[in-house]
Design an enzyme around this catalytic site. Structure first.
Site, PDB file in Angstrom:
ATOM      1  N   HIS A 158     -10.889  13.807   3.308  1.00  0.00           N
ATOM      2  CA  HIS A 158     -10.076  13.682   4.526  1.00  0.00           C
ATOM      3  C   HIS A 158      -9.994  15.008   5.290  1.00  0.00           C
ATOM      4  O   HIS A 158      -9.858  15.016   6.509  1.00  0.00           O
ATOM      5  CB  HIS A 158      -8.656  13.233   4.182  1.00  0.00           C
ATOM      6  CG  HIS A 158      -8.512  11.751   3.942  1.00  0.00           C
ATOM      7  ND1 HIS A 158      -8.723  10.814   4.918  1.00  0.00           N
ATOM      8  CD2 HIS A 158      -8.148  11.050   2.829  1.00  0.00           C
ATOM      9  CE1 HIS A 158      -8.501   9.591   4.434  1.00  0.00           C
ATOM     10  NE2 HIS A 158      -8.159   9.713   3.156  1.00  0.00           N
ATOM     11  N   GLN A 169      -3.817  12.495   7.404  1.00  0.00           N
ATOM     12  CA  GLN A 169      -3.425  11.081   7.460  1.00  0.00           C
ATOM     13  C   GLN A 169      -2.062  10.887   8.097  1.00  0.00           C
ATOM     14  O   GLN A 169      -1.728   9.775   8.510  1.00  0.00           O
ATOM     15  CB  GLN A 169      -3.430  10.466   6.053  1.00  0.00           C
ATOM     16  CG  GLN A 169      -4.819  10.396   5.438  1.00  0.00           C
ATOM     17  CD  GLN A 169      -4.783   9.676   4.117  1.00  0.00           C
ATOM     18  OE1 GLN A 169      -4.566  10.283   3.078  1.00  0.00           O
ATOM     19  NE2 GLN A 169      -4.970   8.362   4.145  1.00  0.00           N
ATOM     20  N   CYS A 217      -7.742   3.072   1.047  1.00  0.00           N
ATOM     21  CA  CYS A 217      -7.204   4.236   1.749  1.00  0.00           C
ATOM     22  C   CYS A 217      -6.082   3.782   2.668  1.00  0.00           C
ATOM     23  O   CYS A 217      -6.206   2.760   3.346  1.00  0.00           O
ATOM     24  CB  CYS A 217      -8.323   4.890   2.560  1.00  0.00           C
ATOM     25  SG  CYS A 217      -7.792   6.351   3.461  1.00  0.00           S
ATOM     26  N   LEU A 218      -5.012   4.556   2.684  1.00  0.00           N
ATOM     27  CA  LEU A 218      -3.888   4.218   3.556  1.00  0.00           C
ATOM     28  C   LEU A 218      -4.294   4.225   5.022  1.00  0.00           C
ATOM     29  O   LEU A 218      -3.639   3.596   5.844  1.00  0.00           O
ATOM     30  CB  LEU A 218      -2.747   5.222   3.350  1.00  0.00           C
ATOM     31  CG  LEU A 218      -2.256   5.402   1.921  1.00  0.00           C
ATOM     32  CD1 LEU A 218      -1.051   6.318   1.900  1.00  0.00           C
ATOM     33  CD2 LEU A 218      -1.936   4.080   1.284  1.00  0.00           C
ATOM     34  N   GLY A 267      -2.709   9.262  -3.797  1.00  0.00           N
ATOM     35  CA  GLY A 267      -2.946  10.535  -3.141  1.00  0.00           C
ATOM     36  C   GLY A 267      -2.792  10.415  -1.644  1.00  0.00           C
ATOM     37  O   GLY A 267      -2.743   9.305  -1.094  1.00  0.00           O
ATOM     38  N   HIS A 300     -11.803  11.961  -2.947  1.00  0.00           N
ATOM     39  CA  HIS A 300     -11.404  11.118  -1.812  1.00  0.00           C
ATOM     40  C   HIS A 300     -10.460  11.880  -0.884  1.00  0.00           C
ATOM     41  O   HIS A 300     -10.652  11.900   0.343  1.00  0.00           O
ATOM     42  CB  HIS A 300     -10.726   9.842  -2.346  1.00  0.00           C
ATOM     43  CG  HIS A 300     -10.184   8.947  -1.277  1.00  0.00           C
ATOM     44  ND1 HIS A 300     -10.670   7.678  -1.043  1.00  0.00           N
ATOM     45  CD2 HIS A 300      -9.185   9.126  -0.367  1.00  0.00           C
ATOM     46  CE1 HIS A 300     -10.005   7.138  -0.025  1.00  0.00           C
ATOM     47  NE2 HIS A 300      -9.088   7.992   0.393  1.00  0.00           N
ATOM     48  N   GLU A 301      -9.444  12.518  -1.479  1.00  0.00           N
ATOM     49  CA  GLU A 301      -8.441  13.213  -0.653  1.00  0.00           C
ATOM     50  C   GLU A 301      -9.051  14.407   0.070  1.00  0.00           C
ATOM     51  O   GLU A 301      -8.765  14.633   1.251  1.00  0.00           O
ATOM     52  CB  GLU A 301      -7.250  13.654  -1.506  1.00  0.00           C
ATOM     53  CG  GLU A 301      -6.483  12.533  -2.187  1.00  0.00           C
ATOM     54  CD  GLU A 301      -6.125  11.396  -1.256  1.00  0.00           C
ATOM     55  OE1 GLU A 301      -5.963  11.621  -0.036  1.00  0.00           O
ATOM     56  OE2 GLU A 301      -6.016  10.256  -1.734  1.00  0.00           O
TER      57      GLU A 301
END
Ligand code: NI
Length: 175
Positions: free
Chosen positions: A138, A44, A92-93, A39, A134-135
């Site tokens: 953000h 991000q 996480c990226l 995701g 999670h997404e």
């Protein structure tokens, strides 16, 4: 992590009147695919809009669960279906090279719009529900380390894998 934009609350989006949405989504899918992620959220890549994408064919941590459908979710709203929370490893990226154990609601309903303005209204559990939570975090400036209850369960992927604490899997990058 460290970029102040990742701590901001992102703005709502009108999917119909937003002409840059198509190129944003293209950038997001490319970024997610390149990183082997499950995701990605617009902030991000520095775009402060309430847009997330996710999708994953294999769920190594939930082998019996159905795959997470490839989804564009705009202006999402999450409602937990009950009080049950589950611990699970996340990465996480925006926090590269690390993993931590994060509690999340096991069962949720999520609503929002796709890029064409169609309503999305689904219930999800387990890994699918974790990815969505999670997404969407953000979009409110929340990164998963903020939600870790016990910082002893936070570490470098390489070390955790070397010591056998986690097993590296595909579809493991985010979360
Ligand atoms: Ni993330």
């Amino acid at each position: 992590m460290g970029d102040p934009r990742l701590l901001e609350v992102s703005a709502e989006v009108n999917p119909i009147e937003n002409s840059s949405l198509e190129s944003l989504l293209q950038d997001m899918w490319e970024t997610m695919t390149e990183a082997d992620g499950a995701g990605l959220a617009a902030p991000q890549i520095g775009v402060m809009q309430r847009v997330v994408i996710f999708g994953c064919q294999t769920n190594p941590r939930y082998p019996d669960a159905p795959p997470v459908p490839e989804t564009v979710l705009i202006n999402p709203v999450i409602t937990p279906l009950n009080e049950v929370q589950e611990d699970g490893w996340e990465g996480c990226l925006s926090v590269p090279g690390m993993r931590g154990i994060v509690p999340r609601f096991r069962d949720i309903r999520y609503r929002g719009f796709d890029q064409y303005g169609n309503t999305i209204d689904r219930e999800a559990s387990g890994f699918h529900a974790r990815v969505v939570q999670h997404e969407c975090d953000h979009l409110d400036g929340v990164l998963y380390p903020f939600r870790i209850k016990d910082m002893r369960h936070f570490g470098f992927i390489d070390t955790l894998a070397e010591k056998g604490v986690i097993e590296l899997q595909p579809c493991d990058d985010e979360p």
